[in-house]
Motif scaffolding. Structure first.
Motif, PDB file in Angstrom:
ATOM      1  N   UNK A  12       0.824  -1.221   0.000  1.00  0.00           N
ATOM      2  CA  UNK A  12       0.000   0.000   0.000  1.00  0.00           C
ATOM      3  C   UNK A  12       0.852   1.263   0.000  1.00  0.00           C
ATOM      4  N   UNK A  13       2.154   1.118   0.242  1.00  0.00           N
ATOM      5  CA  UNK A  13       3.043   2.275   0.180  1.00  0.00           C
ATOM      6  C   UNK A  13       3.736   2.378  -1.171  1.00  0.00           C
ATOM      7  N   UNK A  14       3.232   1.610  -2.145  1.00  0.00           N
ATOM      8  CA  UNK A  14       3.836   1.670  -3.463  1.00  0.00           C
ATOM      9  C   UNK A  14       5.226   1.084  -3.489  1.00  0.00           C
ATOM     10  N   UNK A  15       5.458   0.102  -2.649  1.00  0.00           N
ATOM     11  CA  UNK A  15       6.758  -0.580  -2.545  1.00  0.00           C
ATOM     12  C   UNK A  15       7.897   0.386  -2.194  1.00  0.00           C
ATOM     13  N   UNK A  16       7.492   1.520  -1.576  1.00  0.00           N
ATOM     14  CA  UNK A  16       8.491   2.462  -1.054  1.00  0.00           C
ATOM     15  C   UNK A  16       8.052   2.867   0.350  1.00  0.00           C
ATOM     16  N   UNK A  17       8.049   1.919   1.296  1.00  0.00           N
ATOM     17  CA  UNK A  17       7.490   2.170   2.629  1.00  0.00           C
ATOM     18  C   UNK A  17       8.343   3.141   3.433  1.00  0.00           C
ATOM     19  N   UNK A  18       7.678   3.789   4.376  1.00  0.00           N
ATOM     20  CA  UNK A  18       8.392   4.681   5.285  1.00  0.00           C
ATOM     21  C   UNK A  18       9.117   3.869   6.342  1.00  0.00           C
ATOM     22  N   UNK A  19       9.981   4.564   7.063  1.00  0.00           N
ATOM     23  CA  UNK A  19      10.726   3.861   8.101  1.00  0.00           C
ATOM     24  C   UNK A  19       9.784   3.361   9.196  1.00  0.00           C
ATOM     25  N   UNK A  20       8.783   4.168   9.551  1.00  0.00           N
ATOM     26  CA  UNK A  20       7.821   3.743  10.579  1.00  0.00           C
ATOM     27  C   UNK A  20       7.056   2.502  10.136  1.00  0.00           C
ATOM     28  N   UNK A  21       6.668   2.454   8.853  1.00  0.00           N
ATOM     29  CA  UNK A  21       5.945   1.287   8.352  1.00  0.00           C
ATOM     30  C   UNK A  21       6.812   0.030   8.428  1.00  0.00           C
ATOM     31  N   UNK A  22       8.084   0.164   8.068  1.00  0.00           N
ATOM     32  CA  UNK A  22       8.993  -0.980   8.146  1.00  0.00           C
ATOM     33  C   UNK A  22       9.190  -1.430   9.589  1.00  0.00           C
ATOM     34  N   UNK A  23       9.295  -0.448  10.499  1.00  0.00           N
ATOM     35  CA  UNK A  23       9.451  -0.797  11.902  1.00  0.00           C
ATOM     36  C   UNK A  23       8.234  -1.572  12.412  1.00  0.00           C
ATOM     37  N   UNK A  24       7.036  -1.111  12.030  1.00  0.00           N
ATOM     38  CA  UNK A  24       5.816  -1.794  12.475  1.00  0.00           C
ATOM     39  C   UNK A  24       5.738  -3.219  11.920  1.00  0.00           C
TER      40      UNK A  24
ATOM     41  N   UNK B  57       5.823  -6.686  14.269  1.00  0.00           N
ATOM     42  CA  UNK B  57       4.794  -7.732  14.236  1.00  0.00           C
ATOM     43  C   UNK B  57       5.431  -9.074  13.900  1.00  0.00           C
ATOM     44  N   UNK B  58       6.320  -9.075  12.935  1.00  0.00           N
ATOM     45  CA  UNK B  58       6.945 -10.329  12.495  1.00  0.00           C
ATOM     46  C   UNK B  58       7.765 -10.957  13.623  1.00  0.00           C
ATOM     47  N   UNK B  59       8.629 -10.160  14.260  1.00  0.00           N
ATOM     48  CA  UNK B  59       9.489 -10.690  15.309  1.00  0.00           C
ATOM     49  C   UNK B  59       8.670 -11.120  16.531  1.00  0.00           C
ATOM     50  N   UNK B  60       7.704 -10.274  16.940  1.00  0.00           N
ATOM     51  CA  UNK B  60       6.914 -10.588  18.132  1.00  0.00           C
ATOM     52  C   UNK B  60       6.098 -11.870  17.940  1.00  0.00           C
ATOM     53  N   UNK B  61       5.485 -12.019  16.782  1.00  0.00           N
ATOM     54  CA  UNK B  61       4.655 -13.210  16.550  1.00  0.00           C
ATOM     55  C   UNK B  61       5.502 -14.474  16.495  1.00  0.00           C
ATOM     56  N   UNK B  62       6.655 -14.408  15.843  1.00  0.00           N
ATOM     57  CA  UNK B  62       7.529 -15.578  15.777  1.00  0.00           C
ATOM     58  C   UNK B  62       8.046 -15.940  17.176  1.00  0.00           C
ATOM     59  N   UNK B  63       8.389 -14.920  17.964  1.00  0.00           N
ATOM     60  CA  UNK B  63       8.881 -15.184  19.327  1.00  0.00           C
ATOM     61  C   UNK B  63       7.795 -15.825  20.184  1.00  0.00           C
ATOM     62  N   UNK B  64       6.568 -15.319  20.075  1.00  0.00           N
ATOM     63  CA  UNK B  64       5.473 -15.894  20.856  1.00  0.00           C
ATOM     64  C   UNK B  64       5.188 -17.321  20.399  1.00  0.00           C
TER      65      UNK B  64
END
Length: 403
Positions: free
Chosen positions: A142-154, A158-165
């Motif tokens: 949805x960012x046109x394959x040019x995401x902001x830094x905040x979007x990448x952080x989010x 999510x990816x790290x937290x879900x895998x850890x859980x």
């Protein structure tokens, strides 16, 4: 009446499902409030309102589904993830490109993480990785394959937290299964001790009395007393050894990590392994001594039964040829790469050449019942006999060749 021990069923992951229910409700309310506070800035607020209304209905209607692992099926997880992805992909349709580029939230906002966490709790870290990858691709798209830094952080959060859980859930399940097994063994041990006390106070004393009185009376009563004595020794051996057939933990996949039952290995089952001691211990008696290692002697079930049958054939030979008064000893040795069972008696022994003569006459007891069984298992049977000094049969099975 003695109180029986009971293994309490439990699930360490159940609190996670309860927390997930609360998380989904709170994040749904949060997404609605976020839209309500900024609906004037949307290009098509009616699109966002329609989606969030559907999200609210879906969240409330699926409460029973996320109450536990049983209701959280793969079909539901797929539908739930689809709802989250649709909300992310609808964000550019409803919101302005400027808000999206500045790091504005998607329509489902942090509710999406709840969908991914459901995958993690249900299937572990691999399922979490699968779901969070779809969410990451949708957010980047949805960012046109040019995401902001905040979007990448989010996305990364999510990816790290879900895998850890998901990984923690898998570890918790393994620990829970181990604890449940330990509790079951403890309960079985206490029950066995209670039964041993009851048997010692009742059955063993009666058998001992029958043996003593039968010997005193003589005649047929003496034979009855002898048989009672043999049963007393066999029963005492079983009680004192505390051997229990290996059990399999039965897990209901639809109920997460709940441990439901422990099933005793069926005598006819050819799967898994059996403790050789459980098959040989019942052969002990007043004239048969049984010596065993202090730890289980696992063998593939067919091999264990064949070896036990060979031992039985050797004991039959002792009774048949050495006489009813002969004593026998069974010794089990586990050397890791092979298992050795020795059957020795104090009979008159076998004259030299007698076995070859018996095979020539068509009597194949030792050749087929003992050596044949061991040969089929890839093992060997050696017989050593000295006239007047008894007979010793050594049965060897290499572990790598048993089947």
């Amino acid at each position: 009446m003695a109180k029986r021990e009971r293994v309490v069923r439990m699930s360490v992951e159940q609190p996670l499902w309860q927390a997930l229910k609360a998380y989904r409700l709170l994040t749904m309310v949060y997404a609605v409030l976020m839209f309500a506070s900024a609906y004037k800035e949307f290009d098509r607020p009616w699109v966002a309102a329609g989606y969030l209304a559907g999200l609210a209905v879906w969240t409330l209607a699926t409460f029973p589904k996320v109450a536990g692992a049983a209701g959280c099926t793969r079909r539901f997880l797929g539908a739930d993830l689809t709802v989250a992805l649709v909300g992310i992909l609808l964000t550019p349709v409803a919101d302005t490109s400027a808000r999206i580029a500045s790091g504005g939230p998607t329509l489902p906002s942090i509710w999406t993480a709840g969908s991914v966490l459901a995958f993690a709790i249900k299937g572990g870290w691999r399922w979490a990785c699968f779901a969070s990858t779809f969410v990451a691709v949708a957010n980047i798209a949805i960012h046109g394959w040019d995401p902001t830094r905040d979007a990448l952080h989010n996305v990364l959060l999510v990816w790290v937290a879900s895998v850890a859980i998901g990984y923690v859930v898998e570890v918790a399940r393994a620990s829970e299964a181990t604890l449940a097994r330990a509790l079951e063994i403890e309960a079985a041990t206490r029950e066995r001790e209670r039964l041993a006390r009851d048997i010692h106070d009742g059955v063993l004393q009666v058998l001992a009395m029958v043996q003593r009185r039968g010997t005193e009376l003589g005649g047929e009563a003496a034979e009855l007393g002898r048989m009672a004595g043999e049963q007393e020794v066999a029963l005492r051996t079983l009680v004192s050894s505390g051997l229990v057939q290996p059990s399999r933990i039965s897990r209901d996949g639809s109920r997460g990590a709940l441990v439901d039952a422990y099933e005793v290995e069926e005598p006819g089952a050819d799967e898994g392994e059996l403790d050789l001691r459980t098959l040989l211990a019942p052969r002990a008696g007043s004239r048969v001594s049984f010596a065993e290692p202090g730890t289980p002697v696992p063998l593939p079930a067919p091999a264990a039964r064949e070896l036990a049958a060979a031992v039985g054939a050797a004991l039959d030979n002792v009774r048949r040829h050495a006489g009813e008064g002969a004593r026998a000893w069974i010794l089990v040795e586990d050397w890791g790469d092979e298992v050795i069972v020795t059957v020795r008696d104090d009979g008159p022994g076998i004259p030299a050449g007698r076995l070859d003569q018996a095979e020539g006459e068509g009597r194949m007891g030792v050749a087929l019942s003992i050596r044949g069984r061991l040969r089929d298992l890839g093992g060997s049977a050696e017989l050593l006999s000295v006239p007047g000094q008894g007979t010793e049969v050594e049965l060897k099975i290499p572990r790598g060749k048993t089947r």
